[in-house]
Design a protein around this motif. Structure first.
Motif, mmCIF file in Angstrom:
data_model
loop_
_atom_site.group_PDB
_atom_site.id
_atom_site.type_symbol
_atom_site.label_atom_id
_atom_site.label_comp_id
_atom_site.label_asym_id
_atom_site.label_seq_id
_atom_site.Cartn_x
_atom_site.Cartn_y
_atom_site.Cartn_z
ATOM 1 N N ALA A 87 0.649 -1.063 0.101
ATOM 2 C CA ALA A 87 -0.131 0.083 -0.022
ATOM 3 C C ALA A 87 1.054 1.399 0.038
ATOM 4 C CB ALA A 87 -1.040 -0.037 1.070
ATOM 5 N N TYR A 88 0.871 2.227 -0.826
ATOM 6 C CA TYR A 88 1.117 3.461 -0.891
ATOM 7 C C TYR A 88 0.582 4.573 -0.445
ATOM 8 C CZ TYR A 88 5.096 1.555 -3.617
ATOM 9 O OH TYR A 88 6.359 0.728 -4.059
ATOM 10 N N LEU A 89 -0.815 4.382 -0.054
ATOM 11 C CA LEU A 89 -1.765 5.335 0.448
ATOM 12 C C LEU A 89 -2.567 4.468 1.128
ATOM 13 C CD1 LEU A 89 -2.737 8.224 -1.618
ATOM 14 C CD2 LEU A 89 -1.245 8.372 0.201
ATOM 15 N N VAL A 90 -3.084 4.778 2.469
ATOM 16 C CA VAL A 90 -4.221 4.296 2.856
ATOM 17 C C VAL A 90 -5.164 5.373 3.715
ATOM 18 C CG1 VAL A 90 -5.020 2.868 5.196
ATOM 19 C CG2 VAL A 90 -2.909 2.225 3.949
ATOM 20 N N GLN A 91 -6.455 5.140 3.389
ATOM 21 C CA GLN A 91 -7.354 5.969 3.342
ATOM 22 C C GLN A 91 -8.524 5.490 4.404
ATOM 23 O OE1 GLN A 91 -6.352 5.166 0.351
ATOM 24 N NE2 GLN A 91 -7.548 6.055 -1.181
ATOM 25 N N MET A 92 -8.802 6.126 5.146
ATOM 26 C CA MET A 92 -9.959 6.069 6.251
ATOM 27 C C MET A 92 -11.000 7.176 6.445
ATOM 28 S SD MET A 92 -8.023 3.673 9.229
ATOM 29 C CE MET A 92 -7.503 2.173 8.713
ATOM 30 N N SER A 93 -12.227 7.052 6.705
ATOM 31 C CA SER A 93 -13.287 7.701 7.052
ATOM 32 C C SER A 93 -14.484 7.514 7.998
ATOM 33 C CB SER A 93 -13.949 8.189 5.657
ATOM 34 O OG SER A 93 -14.666 9.310 5.460
ATOM 35 N N ARG A 94 -14.880 8.329 8.903
ATOM 36 C CA ARG A 94 -15.717 7.774 9.745
ATOM 37 C C ARG A 94 -16.325 9.161 10.142
ATOM 38 N NH1 ARG A 94 -14.664 4.322 15.305
ATOM 39 N NH2 ARG A 94 -16.417 3.507 15.405
ATOM 40 N N ARG A 95 -17.840 8.844 10.366
ATOM 41 C CA ARG A 95 -18.696 10.276 10.779
ATOM 42 C C ARG A 95 -18.173 10.485 12.210
ATOM 43 N NH1 ARG A 95 -22.914 6.591 8.833
ATOM 44 N NH2 ARG A 95 -23.855 7.343 6.815
ATOM 45 N N ASP A 153 0.230 7.948 4.536
ATOM 46 C CA ASP A 153 1.354 7.823 3.733
ATOM 47 C C ASP A 153 2.191 6.676 4.385
ATOM 48 O OD1 ASP A 153 3.312 7.433 1.974
ATOM 49 O OD2 ASP A 153 3.682 9.720 1.864
ATOM 50 N N PRO A 154 2.075 5.333 4.068
ATOM 51 C CA PRO A 154 2.697 4.333 4.719
ATOM 52 C C PRO A 154 4.293 4.427 4.300
ATOM 53 C CG PRO A 154 0.984 3.520 3.503
ATOM 54 C CD PRO A 154 1.058 4.695 3.033
ATOM 55 N N THR A 155 4.867 5.538 3.253
ATOM 56 C CA THR A 155 6.181 5.418 3.122
ATOM 57 C C THR A 155 6.708 6.189 4.243
ATOM 58 O OG1 THR A 155 6.072 7.345 1.858
ATOM 59 C CG2 THR A 155 5.546 5.222 0.793
ATOM 60 N N LEU A 156 6.145 6.992 4.883
ATOM 61 C CA LEU A 156 6.554 7.761 6.038
ATOM 62 C C LEU A 156 6.133 7.475 7.286
ATOM 63 C CD1 LEU A 156 5.994 11.283 4.282
ATOM 64 C CD2 LEU A 156 7.831 10.150 4.399
#
Length: 395
Positions: free
Chosen positions: A50-58, A66-69
């Motif tokens: 994964a080069y990005l992981v996105q999460m969203s919650r009310r 950014d998993p590279t950092l």
């Protein structure tokens, strides 16, 4: 239904362990299921991390990590370790999420839900548009997410991809309830979440596109050695194999069976980013293929206990008739339930049953065999009687 999470355009980029702790705290204090997505660089890199992981919650908002950092995602995993995660086509992202320590405790798959609901188009943009009336741009879906720095519009695209998942999940949940398919969906989600690792093919090089044009064993041996050389080189430079040497170049060299490195270089169809810069590498692979004492068979090695079903009519006509009759009956049931045939029952399961049915055919015997093959309870309930009846008809 809960009120939609608005505005969807707001999101936070998380690029440090300190920022991750803050985001984890906000997500832990949010409400309801967590929308999750990941961006890989398929087609660009060899490995599928994964080069990005996105999460969203009310009540928490949308975050792009950014998993590279960031080396340690454990605080984030702990913050939402009791909550349902929403993914669209979870099967595509679970592996890369698990690699960084993110595993959902429970799952709601919106793509799988769309299939079970019989929706014509099941891509995220299509279902968001149909159920929420929102049009999502898909301009960057095939982008190289390993690139750094990532452009702002790419990051915004990634954030929007996940920010609608809580609303989409609720809309689909209601539709599944109305269609009396919520239990079916729950069984499917559990199956995805606990699916065993995919079995690797015995001869992965046989997947070379266009390999069917190569009709002799020496040519196949050359193709195999070129595939192995390409795969090893691709791993070492973390680049998708086809970007270094396309399948078409491997097939061209296998058909040509060149007598020298210069002859290979003159082959106009032997082209690709690394076709000439790594010419010696490919030539040595061709020599290994020519000199090999272990020439591959003209036929693909099979793990299955039975041959490809296209040969059944000649080799085992009674099995062919069972397969054809049962498949037609299942197709009718698939239409009645408005569930795709491949979701109603995996084709391989029906083929195994048709090739080697129970000694005494009955609903119970077929259901038991389906259970051993890994069919979910709802699939056994929906198909065992139909299959048993079809098999009896062909006796």
């Amino acid at each position: 239904m809960p009120q939609p999470q608005l505005p969807h355009e707001e999101w936070t980029l998380v690029e440090s362990p300190e920022a991750l702790l803050q985001a984890a705290d906000q997500l832990a204090n949010g409400l309801g299921p967590v929308g999750v997505d990941a961006e890989r660089a398929s087609g660009y890199t060899y490995f599928s991390q994964a080069y990005l992981v996105q999460m969203s919650r009310r009540g928490a908002g949308t975050f792009v990590f950014d998993p590279t950092l960031i080396d340690d995602f454990d605080p984030l995993a702990q913050a939402i370790d009791d909550d349902e995660w929403i993914l669209h086509s979870a099967i595509a992202d679970l592996d890369c999420l698990q690699e960084i320590g993110l595993t959902p405790p429970s799952l709601f798959d919106t793509e799988l839900s769309a299939r079970l609901l019989g929706m014509e188009r099941v891509g995220l943009g299509a279902v968001v548009n149909e159920l929420l009336g929102v049009e999502l741009a898909k301009a960057h879906s095939a982008s190289d997410w390993s690139k750094r720095p990532l452009p702002h519009d790419w990051l915004e695209y990634a954030a929007l991809d996940v920010s609608y998942l809580p609303d989409l999940r609720d809309a689909m949940h209601d539709k599944l309830v109305d269609a009396e398919k919520l239990d079916i969906a729950s069984q499917e989600f559990e199956a995805v979440l606990h699916a065993p690792p995919k079995e690797k093919p015995l001869e992965p090089w046989r997947k070379i596109s266009g390999l069917g044009r190569v009709k002799n064993r020496v040519g196949l041996s050359i193709a195999r050695e070129l595939w192995i050389a390409r795969d090893q080189f691709a791993q070492s430079v973390d680049t998708a194999p086809g970007r270094l040497l396309p399948d078409s170049a491997i097939v061209a060299a296998s058909l040509q069976q060149p007598r020298s490195m210069s002859e290979l270089a003159k082959n106009k169809d032997f082209k690709g980013r690394a076709s000439h810069s790594e010419l010696r590498r490919w030539w040595l692979a061709i020599l290994r293929g020519k000199k090999s004492d272990d020439l591959p068979s003209l036929r693909t090695a099979e793990r299955s206990a039975f041959p490809h079903h296209r040969n059944w009519e000649r080799k085992k006509p009674e099995a062919h008739q069972r397969l054809v009759t049962a498949r037609a009956a299942l197709e009718a049931e698939s239409e009645r339930l408005n569930i795709p045939l491949e979701n109603l029952l995996k084709p391989i399961m029906l083929r195994e049953l048709a090739w080697a049915p129970p000694e005494v055919i009955s609903d119970e015997a077929v259901a038991l065999q389906l259970e051993k093959l890994g069919a979910r309870p709802w699939q056994r309930d929906a198909t065992s009687q139909i299959i048993a009846r079809s098999f009896v008809e062909t006796q």
